[in-house]
Scaffold this active site. Structure first.
Site, short mmCIF file in Angstrom:
data_model
loop_
_atom_site.label_atom_id
_atom_site.label_comp_id
_atom_site.label_asym_id
_atom_site.label_seq_id
_atom_site.Cartn_x
_atom_site.Cartn_y
_atom_site.Cartn_z
N LYS A 159 59.73 -36.58 32.02
CA LYS A 159 58.92 -35.42 31.69
C LYS A 159 59.23 -35.04 30.24
CE LYS A 159 57.21 -34.27 35.88
NZ LYS A 159 55.80 -34.00 36.18
N LYS A 267 47.34 -37.99 43.34
CA LYS A 267 48.19 -37.15 44.18
C LYS A 267 47.34 -36.61 45.32
CE LYS A 267 51.15 -35.86 40.31
NZ LYS A 267 51.64 -34.79 39.43
#
Length: 361
Positions: A159, A267
């Site tokens: 990230k 997702k």
């Protein structure tokens, strides 16, 4: 066939704060669905509804439980399919709810958490996964990377976008100085943190480090800017948040035709009609992988079971999936999932019905 759905709300605590460019998570609210039928005594199906605040199109602050309850009541009244085939299309505007219901029906009628007849469900093979590195200072991030590599991960996802970009570049340079691109695949996820005016320059600098791809470099909703980046970038771009809210095939197709991304990061709890996204990606020659969205082990297993037939049908698709989130929470429901090096495995011999500790709900 008649069905009854019990809703069990629960708050999960992270073992340690999970940082992204959107903020830091310390707790996670989820709603479990416990599906039963008088026509199938002794059986239970469990699903997980897990919207992400400020991200899911169906997060519905203050109203989620009410909407979830109303949807479940409608399903109880209208769904009587004895085969257990629950069509989630009608609830595509609520992707987290639709996926939780779909999971519960599959579990109930299969009689096992292994919903699909695949090598993964039978415990014969694992699913390659990436090692996820959470945001923090340089020392913390490098410690995470070192541990992932030591246990055998060959694909690391970082990230980025929350600390200074030069610091992040320095960390990536150091990792690359220690491990070649053949040894360790590096992915980065900006969660929309870059400004359109500076994004291309940053992508060019990142590409010098032989990264695999970057997820969502700029904020979602800027189709023209993102299409421009995709056409000029030296670093492959994957869409993630951009898929949220495209809840029908027409809007999904329009988005992909406009932007022409290199990859999709799918997702199921956030992206409605997840099967359709894969179908469109195949049709348009777009790469894809599936990622969990901070679900508990119930949702993680459901996603792994759901994607396993796709991976089995595409043996050449060896892209690591984002399914390594099972160790994030202090309290988690036990399911027979284990991580061996850099693969997620299902252990059929360890299966038992999920148990909710006393006081839940």
């Amino acid at each position: 066939m008649n069905y009854h759905i019990e809703i069990i709300p629960h708050t999960l605590d992270f073992k340690r704060p999970a940082g992204t460019s959107r903020g830091v998570y310390t707790k996670r609210n989820v709603w479990y669905l416990r599906l039963t039928s008088p026509d199938m005594p002794g059986r239970v199906g469990i699903g997980e509804c897990a919207p992400l605040p400020d991200l899911s199109c169906d997060a519905l602050p203050g109203k989620y439980m009410e909407v979830l309850s109303n949807v479940c009541k409608q399903v109880e009244k209208t769904v009587h399919d004895a085969t257990g085939k629950f069509r989630s299309d009608a609830w595509a505007m609520y992707p987290s709810i639709a996926f939780g219901l779909q999971t519960a029906f599959r579990h109930l009628h299969a009689g096992t958490l292994a919903f699909e007849d695949t090598g993964f469900a039978q415990g014969h093979c694992g699913i390659p996964i990436n090692g996820l590195i959470w945001m923090g200072d340089r020392r913390y991030m490098f410690e995470q990377i070192k541990k992932k590599i030591e246990v055998g991960f060959r694909c690391i996802k970082l990230k980025i976008g929350a600390i200074d970009f030069e610091e992040e570049l320095s960390l990536l340079r150091y990792i690359r100085s220690q491990f070649t691109a053949d040894e360790i695949e590096l992915r980065v996820d900006a969660n929309g943190a870059f400004a359109p005016s500076t994004a291309l320059e940053k992508l060019q600098r990142l590409s010098e480090l032989q990264l695999h791809s970057i997820e969502q470099p700029i904020r979602a909703g800027q189709w023209d800017e993102l299409a421009r980046l995709v056409s000029q970038t030296p670093l492959p771009i994957a869409l993630d948040e951009e898929l949220i809210g495209s809840n029908d095939e027409a809007s999904q197709r329009s988005l992909l035709e406009h932007i022409h991304p290199h990859y999709l990061v799918i997702k199921p709890s956030l992206h409605a009609l997840a099967d359709r996204w894969i179908a469109l990606a195949r049709e348009m020659g777009i790469g894809w992988w599936v990622t969990s969205a901070l679900e508990s082990n119930i949702g993680l297993n459901a996603i792994a079971q759901w994607v396993s037939p796709y991976l089995q049908a595409e043996p050449d698709n060896q892209l690591p999936q984002g399914l390594g989130t099972g160790l994030l929470f202090c309290e988690n429901i036990e399911v027979p999932l284990t991580i061996r090096k850099d693969e997620l495995w299902y252990e059929p011999t360890l299966e038992q019905n999920p148990e909710f500790p006393a006081g839940w709900g």
